[in-house]
Scaffold this motif. Structure first.
Motif, mmCIF file in Angstrom:
data_model
loop_
_atom_site.group_PDB
_atom_site.id
_atom_site.type_symbol
_atom_site.label_atom_id
_atom_site.label_comp_id
_atom_site.label_asym_id
_atom_site.label_seq_id
_atom_site.Cartn_x
_atom_site.Cartn_y
_atom_site.Cartn_z
ATOM 1 N N SER A 37 26.982 -75.343 -77.113
ATOM 2 C CA SER A 37 27.873 -75.381 -78.270
ATOM 3 C C SER A 37 27.501 -74.305 -79.283
ATOM 4 O O SER A 37 28.373 -73.596 -79.802
ATOM 5 C CB SER A 37 27.812 -76.771 -78.912
ATOM 6 N N ASN A 38 26.215 -74.176 -79.559
ATOM 7 C CA ASN A 38 25.758 -73.152 -80.508
ATOM 8 C C ASN A 38 26.071 -71.752 -79.993
ATOM 9 O O ASN A 38 26.469 -70.875 -80.762
ATOM 10 C CB ASN A 38 24.257 -73.294 -80.774
ATOM 11 N N THR A 39 25.910 -71.541 -78.704
ATOM 12 C CA THR A 39 26.211 -70.240 -78.111
ATOM 13 C C THR A 39 27.704 -69.943 -78.218
ATOM 14 O O THR A 39 28.105 -68.846 -78.598
ATOM 15 C CB THR A 39 25.753 -70.199 -76.638
ATOM 16 N N ALA A 40 28.527 -70.925 -77.920
ATOM 17 C CA ALA A 40 29.981 -70.728 -77.973
ATOM 18 C C ALA A 40 30.461 -70.435 -79.392
ATOM 19 O O ALA A 40 31.418 -69.680 -79.584
ATOM 20 C CB ALA A 40 30.685 -71.965 -77.422
ATOM 21 N N ALA A 41 29.806 -71.000 -80.381
ATOM 22 C CA ALA A 41 30.237 -70.844 -81.771
ATOM 23 C C ALA A 41 29.659 -69.600 -82.446
ATOM 24 O O ALA A 41 30.103 -69.230 -83.536
ATOM 25 C CB ALA A 41 29.843 -72.089 -82.562
ATOM 26 N N ASP A 42 28.718 -68.936 -81.812
ATOM 27 C CA ASP A 42 28.015 -67.810 -82.426
ATOM 28 C C ASP A 42 28.854 -66.535 -82.361
ATOM 29 O O ASP A 42 28.945 -65.883 -81.321
ATOM 30 C CB ASP A 42 26.670 -67.604 -81.722
ATOM 31 N N ALA A 43 29.426 -66.157 -83.499
ATOM 32 C CA ALA A 43 30.319 -65.000 -83.564
ATOM 33 C C ALA A 43 29.593 -63.672 -83.347
ATOM 34 O O ALA A 43 30.244 -62.646 -83.130
ATOM 35 C CB ALA A 43 31.043 -64.980 -84.902
ATOM 36 N N THR A 46 28.800 -61.682 -77.636
ATOM 37 C CA THR A 46 29.989 -61.118 -76.999
ATOM 38 C C THR A 46 30.944 -62.240 -76.599
ATOM 39 O O THR A 46 30.534 -63.389 -76.398
ATOM 40 C CB THR A 46 29.630 -60.315 -75.733
ATOM 41 N N GLU A 47 32.197 -61.888 -76.475
ATOM 42 C CA GLU A 47 33.192 -62.879 -76.073
ATOM 43 C C GLU A 47 32.884 -63.437 -74.691
ATOM 44 O O GLU A 47 33.065 -64.622 -74.427
ATOM 45 C CB GLU A 47 34.594 -62.270 -76.103
ATOM 46 N N ALA A 48 32.388 -62.594 -73.789
ATOM 47 C CA ALA A 48 32.076 -63.044 -72.427
ATOM 48 C C ALA A 48 30.990 -64.120 -72.435
ATOM 49 O O ALA A 48 31.087 -65.113 -71.705
ATOM 50 C CB ALA A 48 31.644 -61.863 -71.567
ATOM 51 N N VAL A 49 29.973 -63.939 -73.246
ATOM 52 C CA VAL A 49 28.902 -64.935 -73.346
ATOM 53 C C VAL A 49 29.455 -66.233 -73.909
ATOM 54 O O VAL A 49 29.165 -67.325 -73.399
ATOM 55 C CB VAL A 49 27.737 -64.403 -74.220
ATOM 56 N N ARG A 50 30.274 -66.125 -74.947
ATOM 57 C CA ARG A 50 30.847 -67.320 -75.572
ATOM 58 C C ARG A 50 31.783 -68.051 -74.604
ATOM 59 O O ARG A 50 31.770 -69.273 -74.523
ATOM 60 C CB ARG A 50 31.576 -66.918 -76.860
ATOM 61 N N GLN A 51 32.576 -67.293 -73.841
ATOM 62 C CA GLN A 51 33.461 -67.905 -72.843
ATOM 63 C C GLN A 51 32.655 -68.644 -71.783
ATOM 64 O O GLN A 51 33.033 -69.741 -71.368
ATOM 65 C CB GLN A 51 34.330 -66.842 -72.178
ATOM 66 N N SER A 52 31.566 -68.051 -71.354
ATOM 67 C CA SER A 52 30.718 -68.697 -70.344
ATOM 68 C C SER A 52 30.155 -70.012 -70.870
ATOM 69 O O SER A 52 30.061 -70.996 -70.136
ATOM 70 C CB SER A 52 29.581 -67.770 -69.927
ATOM 71 N N ALA A 53 29.769 -70.036 -72.129
ATOM 72 C CA ALA A 53 29.231 -71.267 -72.721
ATOM 73 C C ALA A 53 30.313 -72.344 -72.805
ATOM 74 O O ALA A 53 30.052 -73.517 -72.528
ATOM 75 C CB ALA A 53 28.654 -70.976 -74.106
#
Length: 108
Positions: A37-43, A46-53
């Motif tokens: 959740s923290n990874t997905a919310a971290d602006a 990169t978008e790819a990392v957030r999408q993976s989370a």
């Protein structure tokens, strides 16, 4: 010798896209909703990392992960495409959870 906390190391590596594939499987196995959740919310990531989370949260197939996805989906500060992905992943997680519950009932 210093004690090395493997879980903390994996969480730290999650934010690095070139290492992410190596640790994502373990983070999912640990059902670490907070790290994902923290990874997905971290602006700053990169978008790819957030999408993976976000995708990983859906693979957990648990109510806690769905709650985290719901928070992401409703967060107006997050990019619209990521919010839409979070909504889709909530439904995916629900389907996974239903299948898991059916398997558990079949074993009884």
């Amino acid at each position: 010798s210093a004690h090395i906390d493997a879980k903390a190391m994996n969480v730290a590596r999650l934010s690095h896209s070139h290492r992410q594939a190596l640790v994502l499987k373990q983070i999912i196995a640990d059902k670490d909703v907070t790290a994902l959740s923290n990874t997905a919310a971290d602006a700053t990531l990169t978008e790819a990392v957030r999408q993976s989370a976000i995708e990983a949260l859906s693979q957990l197939g648990c109510a806690e992960g769905e709650g985290a996805l719901l928070q992401l989906a409703g967060d107006e500060t997050i990019d619209e495409d990521l919010r839409k992905m979070a909504w889709r992943c909530i439904r995916r997680s629900q389907r996974i959870r239903v299948k898991q519950e059916q398997r558990q009932q079949d074993k009884r």
